[in-house]
Design a protein around this motif. Structure first.
Motif, short mmCIF file in Angstrom:
data_model
loop_
_atom_site.label_atom_id
_atom_site.label_comp_id
_atom_site.label_asym_id
_atom_site.label_seq_id
_atom_site.Cartn_x
_atom_site.Cartn_y
_atom_site.Cartn_z
N PRO A 107 0.81 -1.17 -0.08
CA PRO A 107 -0.09 0.00 0.00
C PRO A 107 0.81 1.33 0.04
CG PRO A 107 -0.17 -0.94 2.08
CD PRO A 107 0.62 -2.05 1.14
N SER A 118 -4.95 5.12 6.01
CA SER A 118 -6.18 4.63 6.53
C SER A 118 -6.15 3.18 6.30
CB SER A 118 -6.94 5.46 6.00
OG SER A 118 -7.48 5.31 4.69
N GLY A 119 -6.65 2.68 7.20
CA GLY A 119 -6.95 1.24 7.35
C GLY A 119 -5.67 0.16 7.40
N LEU A 120 -4.40 0.99 7.86
CA LEU A 120 -3.15 -0.06 8.10
C LEU A 120 -2.90 -0.52 9.34
CD1 LEU A 120 -0.74 1.91 5.77
CD2 LEU A 120 -1.85 -0.27 5.19
N ASP A 121 -2.51 -1.78 9.39
CA ASP A 121 -2.25 -2.24 10.56
C ASP A 121 -0.74 -1.78 11.17
OD1 ASP A 121 -4.47 -3.71 10.98
OD2 ASP A 121 -3.54 -5.58 9.94
N CYS A 157 4.58 -0.71 3.82
CA CYS A 157 4.01 0.34 2.72
C CYS A 157 5.17 1.26 2.21
CB CYS A 157 2.78 1.21 3.62
SG CYS A 157 3.40 2.16 4.80
#
Length: 301
Positions: free
Chosen positions: A243, A266-269, A274
């Motif tokens: 990502p 957004s939405g990354l652990d 990335c």
């Protein structure tokens, strides 16, 4: 004082549709010369007789090579049934023959055993190192080379054509480190008829497709021209499987210096791998931790 590298600071990917004949290293050297680049490498060797995708990275794109090397790849290859060779391909000497020929159904059934996590012994004529020496060098010297089996992920392996009793056309999607020659050898052994690779083409590798590749003839025709430069794909083409996050202005300054920098995501652990961009250019690859990217590789673009 360090010597300045010859050539241009040019970065990006050039996807070559490799012809049969030249080594992967020879192709990289041709591309490097044609683009007058000071740095180049490739993402996954093809044997000289093989054709298809050879993704050449220039400059800063070489920092993304591992992401293409680790990506899934697809191969289309023809197995010559009834013969084993010492190299497991058509370049070698025939060392065993059989008059047995399996049915299409028999081949399809046998292929099930090669899908998933498999253990594969590389060909004796391969670049695998044995006590610091290349296996192919030892084999050419007449030594009896014994190689250890290694794991390979095979996503799929299908029979796509059967031109005649002696030949089977297969398509395989697999992970890093697979030897198609070993698949042909082991399939022939499992079918009880022997087998080796007659022809091999890498159809795609990660995001790169042979159908969109550039021929070496075209590379030579466009050498040292803006038209060849225009065929380069951006550095981030090698990062399509992870990502993207956007760096803030202050974060971009810190990332360029190799320090953790603030990013918008957004939405990354926590700990997710990335890559960060700023003003449309890639800055760094690293781990996302609580609003910051901790860089592992920084791009100088």
């Amino acid at each position: 004082m360090a010597r300045k590298k010859k050539g241009r600071d040019i970065s990006g990917w050039l996807v070559i549709d490799k012809p049969a004949g030249p080594t992967s290293t020879a192709v990289v050297n041709k591309v490097k010369w044609a683009l007058n680049a000071n740095k180049a490498g490739h993402a996954g060797t093809l044997d000289p007789a093989a054709t298809g995708v050879l993704a050449v990275a220039l400059g800063e794109a070489t920092k993304t090579v591992p992401y293409i090397t680790d990506a899934l790849k697809a191969y289309e290859f023809t197995v010559r049934l009834g013969q084993a060779t010492n190299t497991d391909d058509a370049e070698g000497e025939v060392i065993a023959e059989s008059g047995l020929r399996p049915s299409d159904a028999g081949i399809a059934e046998a292929l099930h055993g090669f899908v998933g996590e498999v253990m594969q012994v590389p060909p004796k004529f391969s670049a695998v190192k044995v006590d610091g020496e290349r296996a192919y060098a030892l084999a050419r010297g007449g030594e009896d080379v014994t190689l250890e089996a290694r794991p390979l992920w095979v996503e799929s392996l299908l029979l796509t054509d059967r031109p005649d009793a002696d030949h089977a056309v297969l398509e395989m999607v697999c992970g890093k480190g697979g030897y198609v020659r070993s698949i042909a050898r082991d399939l022939g052994h499992k079918l009880g008829c022997h087998g080796h690779v007659l022809s091999l083409r890498r159809v795609w590798s990660g995001p790169f497709e042979a159908a969109a590749g550039v021929t070496l003839d075209r590379v030579e025709a466009l050498a040292r021209t803006p038209e060849l430069d225009a065929l380069l794909l951006p550095v981030e083409a090698g990062l399509c499987d992870i990502p993207e996050v956007r760096a803030t202005e202050a974060g971009a300054v810190r990332l360029r210096n190799g320090n953790p920098g603030m990013v918008i995501a957004s939405g990354l652990d926590y700990g997710a791998e990335c890559w960060a961009s700023f003003d449309g250019k890639p800055l760094a690859v690293g781990d996302y931790r609580g609003g910051e990217l901790h860089p592992a590789r920084v791009f100088n673009l």
